[in-house]
Design an enzyme around this catalytic site. Structure first.
Site, PDB file in Angstrom:
ATOM      1  N   GLU A 340       0.817  -1.211   0.000  1.00  0.00           N
ATOM      2  CA  GLU A 340       0.000   0.000   0.000  1.00  0.00           C
ATOM      3  C   GLU A 340       0.852   1.262   0.000  1.00  0.00           C
ATOM      4  O   GLU A 340       0.416   2.314  -0.447  1.00  0.00           O
ATOM      5  CB  GLU A 340      -0.930   0.007   1.223  1.00  0.00           C
ATOM      6  N   HIS A 361       8.227 -26.560   0.225  1.00  0.00           N
ATOM      7  CA  HIS A 361       7.524 -27.680  -0.399  1.00  0.00           C
ATOM      8  C   HIS A 361       6.399 -27.199  -1.313  1.00  0.00           C
ATOM      9  O   HIS A 361       5.592 -27.988  -1.774  1.00  0.00           O
ATOM     10  CB  HIS A 361       6.973 -28.616   0.684  1.00  0.00           C
ATOM     11  N   LYS A 476     -13.864   0.678  -3.682  1.00  0.00           N
ATOM     12  CA  LYS A 476     -14.880   1.071  -2.695  1.00  0.00           C
ATOM     13  C   LYS A 476     -16.005   1.836  -3.379  1.00  0.00           C
ATOM     14  O   LYS A 476     -17.185   1.612  -3.102  1.00  0.00           O
ATOM     15  CB  LYS A 476     -14.257   1.975  -1.614  1.00  0.00           C
TER      16      LYS A 476
HETATM   17  O1  PA5 Z   1      -3.313   1.875   5.608  1.00  0.00           O
HETATM   18  C1  PA5 Z   1      -4.474   2.212   5.485  1.00  0.00           C
HETATM   19  O2  PA5 Z   1      -4.826   3.383   5.621  1.00  0.00           O
HETATM   20  C2  PA5 Z   1      -5.576   1.211   5.200  1.00  0.00           C
HETATM   21  O3  PA5 Z   1      -5.112  -0.047   4.938  1.00  0.00           O
HETATM   22  C3  PA5 Z   1      -6.542   1.122   6.375  1.00  0.00           C
HETATM   23  O4  PA5 Z   1      -5.848   0.699   7.518  1.00  0.00           O
HETATM   24  C4  PA5 Z   1      -7.716   0.194   6.101  1.00  0.00           C
HETATM   25  O5  PA5 Z   1      -8.326   0.506   4.878  1.00  0.00           O
HETATM   26  C5  PA5 Z   1      -8.745   0.303   7.224  1.00  0.00           C
HETATM   27  O6  PA5 Z   1      -9.172   1.627   7.332  1.00  0.00           O
HETATM   28  P1  PA5 Z   1      -9.953   2.162   8.581  1.00  0.00           P
HETATM   29  O7  PA5 Z   1      -9.076   2.046   9.764  1.00  0.00           O
HETATM   30  O8  PA5 Z   1     -10.279   3.579   8.245  1.00  0.00           O
HETATM   31  O9  PA5 Z   1     -11.188   1.319   8.731  1.00  0.00           O
END
Ligand code: PA5
Length: 485
Positions: A340, A361, A476
């Site tokens: 990310e 394996h 989303k």
């Molecule tokens: O790194 C990030 O911002 C995302 O991976 C969030 O952690 C994830 O989408 C969850 O988001 P939230 O904590 O707003 O529910």
């Protein structure tokens, strides 16, 4: 005080082109696929400049809008949490976390933690790494007051949520007994994540059914952790929670960097982990990152080596080869941090976590002999938590193991690691070793901070903003549009 032998180190010499190697076809191949020590040397001035940039970002209180988010708050947070605890005592954010965790432990024997991505993976990594591998199945007396822990709200899996509710219904009958009470920790920084929101709505329904619609448990057994604003906070306030009941996620700490905020610390404290040792480990790693020269700085080493081998040698698949089953979830957590943070603008290595020797394996063939697009970072734990289990002698030696009777599981694991590294070296597959002394809170704190800092460094070297995640929006938006139909 951190003793030198408790420190994590990174050993990357095996992926450098050996000096003065005679010409052979394999040596020629190494020239093409390994790093030249000069490449590292040439990167040094930029690496130091980027470290200064990352360090300076800690003091940015306002980011120019075109720069995107700069959520550098995670860098100093471990030290800040510890410092505030010694200055403010009971009123410190860390003590608030510890008090709420203690109240939850005393009130319930099962806790469901809801959250996804950065609001899930850190806590999951800590649970798997630092608790007994069968914690939930241990008798209550051996869990020493620590509730059983479940994770949900991390997918849209109908049947998984159903199975959890069924388990709760089958095992909890009398809400007036601690052993049959269950609680919830709901975590979402934005407060708007649909996976977590749906699971929370469903679990609130279950709570009403089990505890009754007017029961004080509906608040006592729920701990929300969220940002300063958002739907989850609004929902909780409307349900009668006060600000003191809601743990805040600092604005300047991004989701995947939030393991040392209440997002990771509250679950860790409920699990009975040594939260201070976690923070001490992380704070020690931040200090090493900021102060130490390259030779003693595993953050700079990890960032530089992995950046160069991806950029110069086109090794864009980054395998974290984890030589401990207990650290597999830590691999999932790193998958997110890397993917990310750096997977943007057509760039970024693809993370792969593999567990040794299990995945030798399954994936071993490809890592040894497949496309030359991988770098392998071994994550190696030097000392097991329990005494080494011996192979021993047996009357029936049809398995021919008596020859190794004086060897232990640890000896065999070490031979597997060494043997695999050697096989990869001979086949010109670059590897490096991340050595951790043991699986302890202090070491895991160091490791997580190291990997977060190295990722930020690498992003800045690549010219991408490691703190943003624009690519998670389109799915989303489509999902919501499809639901609205
Ligand atoms: O790194 C990030 O911002 C995302 O991976 C969030 O952690 C994830 O989408 C969850 O988001 P939230 O904590 O707003 O529910």
């Amino acid at each position: 005080m951190q003793l030198p032998d408790e420190a994590i180190s990174y050993h990357y010499q095996a992926l450098l082109i050996p000096a003065l190697e005679d010409w052979t076809p394999v040596a020629e191949l190494r020239q093409q696929h390994f790093l030249h020590p000069n490449q590292l040397k040439e990167l040094m001035p930029r690496l130091m400049q980027v470290r200064s940039q990352v360090a300076a970002e800690r003091d940015l209180h306002q980011t120019p809008p075109q720069a995107g988010p700069i959520d550098a708050g995670f860098i100093d947070l471990p030290h800040k949490m510890l410092d505030q605890q010694s200055k403010l005592g009971g009123k410190s954010p860390l003590n608030q976390v510890l008090q709420l965790a203690k109240a939850m432990q005393e009130a319930a024997d099962r806790v469901v933690i809801l959250g996804i991505g950065g609001s899930y993976l850190g806590a999951r990594a800590l649970f798997d790494a630092l608790k007994h591998s069968h914690h939930n199945e241990l008798p209550a007396k051996d869990r020493a007051g620590v509730p059983r822990i479940y994770f949900e709200g991390n997918s849209l899996d109908n049947d998984a949520l159903h199975d959890l509710f069924e388990l709760l219904q089958l095992t909890c009958v009398d809400p007036e007994t601690r052993d049959e009470r269950w609680g919830v920790v709901v975590i979402s920084k934005s407060g708007a994540t649909i996976e977590t929101a749906i699971a929370y709505r469903a679990i609130r329904r279950e709570m009403v059914e089990y505890y009754g619609s007017q029961s004080p448990y509906l608040r006592q057994l729920v701990i929300p952790i969220t940002g300063a604003k958002g739907k989850l906070r609004d929902l909780c306030v409307a349900d009668g929670f006060t600000d003191d009941d809601i743990l805040a996620i600092p604005d300047d700490v991004g989701g995947r960097f939030s393991v040392f905020t209440p997002v990771g610390l509250l679950p860790a404290a409920i699990m009975g982990l040594d939260v201070r040792a976690l923070l001490l480990g992380a704070a020690a790693m931040t200090r090493r990152f900021l102060d130490e020269p390259f030779e003693r700085n595993p953050v700079l080493q990890f960032a530089a080596v992995n950046y160069l081998i991806a950029k110069e040698q086109a090794k864009n698949l980054r395998v974290l080869s984890i030589w401990s089953k207990k650290l597999e979830a830590l691999g999932w957590w790193y998958d997110q941090v890397l993917a990310e943070s750096l997977g943007k603008n057509g760039q970024g290595s693809t993370p792969i976590s593999a567990v040794g020797s299990r995945d030798l394996h399954s994936r071993g063939q490809q890592h040894q002999d497949g496309t030359r697009d991988k770098v392998v970072n071994n994550l190696i734990v030097r000392a097991p938590r329990h005494p080494p289990m011996m192979i021993g002698m047996a009357d029936n030696n049809k398995d021919e193991l008596n020859q190794f009777n004086r060897k232990s599981m640890v000896d065999v694991m070490n031979a597997a690691i060494k043997g695999t590294n050697l096989a990869y070296f001979d086949a010109v597959r670059p590897t490096a070793d991340l050595l951790m002394p043991a699986i302890s809170e202090h070491a895991v704190g160091q490791l997580m901070q190291l990997l977060m800092l190295a990722t930020v460094m690498e992003g800045r070297l690549m010219g991408v903003n490691p703190y943003s995640q624009p690519g998670v929006r389109p799915y989303k938006e489509n999902l919501i549009a499809l639901l609205k139909g």
